[in-house]
Design a protein around this motif. Structure first.
Motif, short mmCIF file in Angstrom:
data_model
loop_
_atom_site.label_atom_id
_atom_site.label_comp_id
_atom_site.label_asym_id
_atom_site.label_seq_id
_atom_site.Cartn_x
_atom_site.Cartn_y
_atom_site.Cartn_z
N ASP A 1 57.01 113.06 90.97
CA ASP A 1 55.83 113.86 90.65
C ASP A 1 55.67 114.02 89.14
N ARG A 2 56.82 114.20 88.45
CA ARG A 2 56.76 114.36 86.98
C ARG A 2 56.17 113.10 86.34
N VAL A 3 56.63 111.95 86.83
CA VAL A 3 56.13 110.68 86.27
C VAL A 3 54.64 110.51 86.58
N MET A 4 54.26 110.86 87.81
CA MET A 4 52.86 110.72 88.20
C MET A 4 51.96 111.62 87.36
N GLU A 5 52.48 112.80 86.99
CA GLU A 5 51.71 113.72 86.16
C GLU A 5 51.43 113.09 84.80
N SER B 1 47.53 111.58 82.65
CA SER B 1 47.05 112.00 81.33
C SER B 1 45.91 111.09 80.84
N PRO B 2 45.03 111.63 79.97
CA PRO B 2 43.87 110.85 79.50
C PRO B 2 44.25 109.48 78.93
N ALA B 3 45.35 109.40 78.21
CA ALA B 3 45.73 108.11 77.61
C ALA B 3 45.93 107.06 78.69
N PHE B 4 46.62 107.47 79.78
CA PHE B 4 46.88 106.51 80.85
C PHE B 4 45.60 106.18 81.62
N LYS B 5 44.70 107.17 81.74
CA LYS B 5 43.41 106.90 82.40
C LYS B 5 42.64 105.82 81.62
N LEU B 6 42.68 105.94 80.30
CA LEU B 6 42.00 104.97 79.45
C LEU B 6 42.62 103.58 79.66
N MET B 7 43.97 103.56 79.72
CA MET B 7 44.65 102.28 79.93
C MET B 7 44.32 101.70 81.31
N GLU B 8 44.10 102.60 82.27
CA GLU B 8 43.75 102.16 83.62
C GLU B 8 42.42 101.40 83.61
N ILE B 9 41.48 101.93 82.81
CA ILE B 9 40.18 101.24 82.69
C ILE B 9 40.40 99.86 82.08
N GLY B 10 41.27 99.79 81.07
CA GLY B 10 41.59 98.50 80.45
C GLY B 10 42.23 97.56 81.46
N LEU B 11 43.13 98.11 82.27
CA LEU B 11 43.81 97.31 83.30
C LEU B 11 42.80 96.71 84.26
N LEU B 12 41.82 97.53 84.66
CA LEU B 12 40.78 97.04 85.57
C LEU B 12 40.05 95.84 84.95
N GLY B 13 39.71 95.95 83.67
CA GLY B 13 39.03 94.86 82.98
C GLY B 13 39.87 93.60 82.96
N VAL B 14 41.16 93.76 82.64
CA VAL B 14 42.06 92.61 82.56
C VAL B 14 42.19 91.93 83.92
N ILE B 15 42.35 92.73 84.97
CA ILE B 15 42.48 92.18 86.33
C ILE B 15 41.20 91.43 86.72
N LEU B 16 40.05 92.06 86.46
CA LEU B 16 38.80 91.44 86.88
C LEU B 16 38.57 90.12 86.14
N TYR B 17 38.88 90.10 84.82
CA TYR B 17 38.72 88.85 84.07
C TYR B 17 39.61 87.77 84.66
N HIS C 1 36.99 111.07 85.90
CA HIS C 1 38.26 111.82 85.91
C HIS C 1 38.72 112.11 84.49
N LEU C 2 38.57 111.09 83.64
CA LEU C 2 39.02 111.20 82.25
C LEU C 2 38.26 112.32 81.55
N LEU C 3 36.93 112.34 81.73
CA LEU C 3 36.11 113.37 81.07
C LEU C 3 36.45 114.76 81.61
N ASN C 4 36.68 114.83 82.94
CA ASN C 4 37.10 116.09 83.56
C ASN C 4 38.38 116.62 82.93
N ALA C 5 39.36 115.69 82.80
CA ALA C 5 40.67 116.08 82.26
C ALA C 5 40.52 116.56 80.82
N LEU C 6 39.63 115.89 80.06
CA LEU C 6 39.44 116.27 78.65
C LEU C 6 38.73 117.63 78.54
N ALA C 7 37.81 117.90 79.50
CA ALA C 7 37.04 119.14 79.46
C ALA C 7 37.95 120.35 79.72
N HIS C 8 39.01 120.15 80.56
CA HIS C 8 39.87 121.29 80.89
C HIS C 8 40.96 121.49 79.85
#
Lengths: 231, 112
Positions: free
Chosen positions: B36-40, B44-60, B105-112
């Protein structure tokens, strides 16, 4: 007439430790072939400039060189195709001999390795060996290769490993393997079915972009892969 | 050649991701609290951003790979450039569809 600036890669094995660029200016028409400009330089400006050429009509394949980053025949490339600043280099990935001349031993070794000759041991008929037009169509394009080495020199797989048979020799293998009159299909397929054969092609398309005869080389290699798959 | 070079680079990026992924999953072996600690951390926003990058890399990688498979098995060498852009349009559409919720999700996390 306009002034064309040439940057030519020079290398004299007797004096230089590594190649360097030298600049020349030539007056030329837009329709002047790059080869004529190189002649102008060699005949009137610097007689030591070394390059290969023979026919000057895009059929011998001698004057293949890298012009503005792309492999082309100097005789077939017009000034207007490449602009007023022209960079001329020798073909990549072959050992440099002098200026624009490279050593093509490796290239021909690969070429001879695939039995690049017609094999048919049945007695010859009275006339020529008949072939259907649609069978001839399969190999028409491949048979028009002039062995200029532009494709093989442009291939990243060949840059990484010059044991790779290379697009040119594979195209020649295709030309005979898909020739319905030829009888050495099995031997040739066995010769290319190695880790240095078509499996090293990563469908990069540099060979197609480089070919001065617009041969669909990548397609020929893909057909060879499928043929090997059927064995 | 650019499509091939990007294919190689995206492939390397996916190998790096796979290592990270296996590392994350191996934390399961140490019980739920640690996982759970690792999943938390991954939320985090940094990992969410990287997730978006990962999606791009996979799709390409997936859609350019599909293009190469089509060319190798059925042909299409003469229209390889058009095929590339068709694949990229499909990949871009899927990227927008997939990245939008993550960005939410990223924007939500940043807003809180």
């Amino acid at each position: 007439m306009q002034k064309i600036r040439f940057r030519i890669k020079r290398f004299n094995p007797a004096k230089d430790r590594r190649p360097h660029f030298e600049d020349f200016t030539v007056e030329a028409e837009p329709e002047t072939p790059v080869l004529d400009c190189l002649h102008e330089i060699k005949w009137h400006q610097d007689g030591t400039l070394a390059f290969r050429r023979s026919c000057g009509h895009a059929i011998c394949g001698s004057c293949a060189m890298t012009i503005n980053g792309q492999n082309r025949l100097a005789c077939q490339t017009l000034v207007k195709n490449v602009g007023k600043n022209i960079i001329v280099e020798p073909l990549r990935s072959f050992p440099l001999e002098k200026d624009l001349i490279v050593n093509l031993d490796r290239f021909y070794e690969r070429f001879y390795s695939i039995m690049p000759y017609f094999v048919n041991n049945s007695p010859p008929p009275d006339t020529e060996r008949i072939q259907w037009p649609e069978d001839q169509e399969l190999i028409d394009e491949a048979a028009s290769c002039i062995l200029c080495a532009s494709c093989t020199s442009s291939c990243p797989s060949f840059w990484a490993d010059d044991d790779y048979i290379g697009p040119s020799a594979l195209l020649k293998a295709y030309r005979f393997i898909f020739d319905t009159r030829d009888q050495a299909q099995k031997e040739r397929l066995a010769l290319i079915n190695t880790s240095k054969g078509p499996w090293k092609c990563h469908t990069i398309f540099n060979c197609n972009e480089a070919c001065p005869k617009d041969i669909d080389i990548t397609n020929a290699i893909a057909r060879l892969k499928l043929k090997l798959n059927d064995l | 050649m650019v499509s091939w070079a990007l294919h190689r680079l995206s492939g390397l990026a996916l190998v790096a991701y796979l290592c990270l992924h296996i590392f994350v999953i191996h934390n399961l072996a140490y019980g739920p609290e640690r996982f759970d600690r690792v999943m938390e951390l991954l939320g985090s926003p940094a990992f969410k951003l990287m997730e978006i990058g990962l999606l791009g890399v996979i799709l390409y990688h997936a859609f350019n790979g599909l293009r190469v498979i089509i060319i190798d098995f059925w042909g299409g060498t003469k229209i390889q450039k058009q095929l590339f852009w068709i694949m990229m349009v499909i990949a871009a559409a899927l990227f927008v569809a997939g990245a939008a919720p993550i960005a939410g999700h990223l924007l939500n996390a940043l807003a809180h």
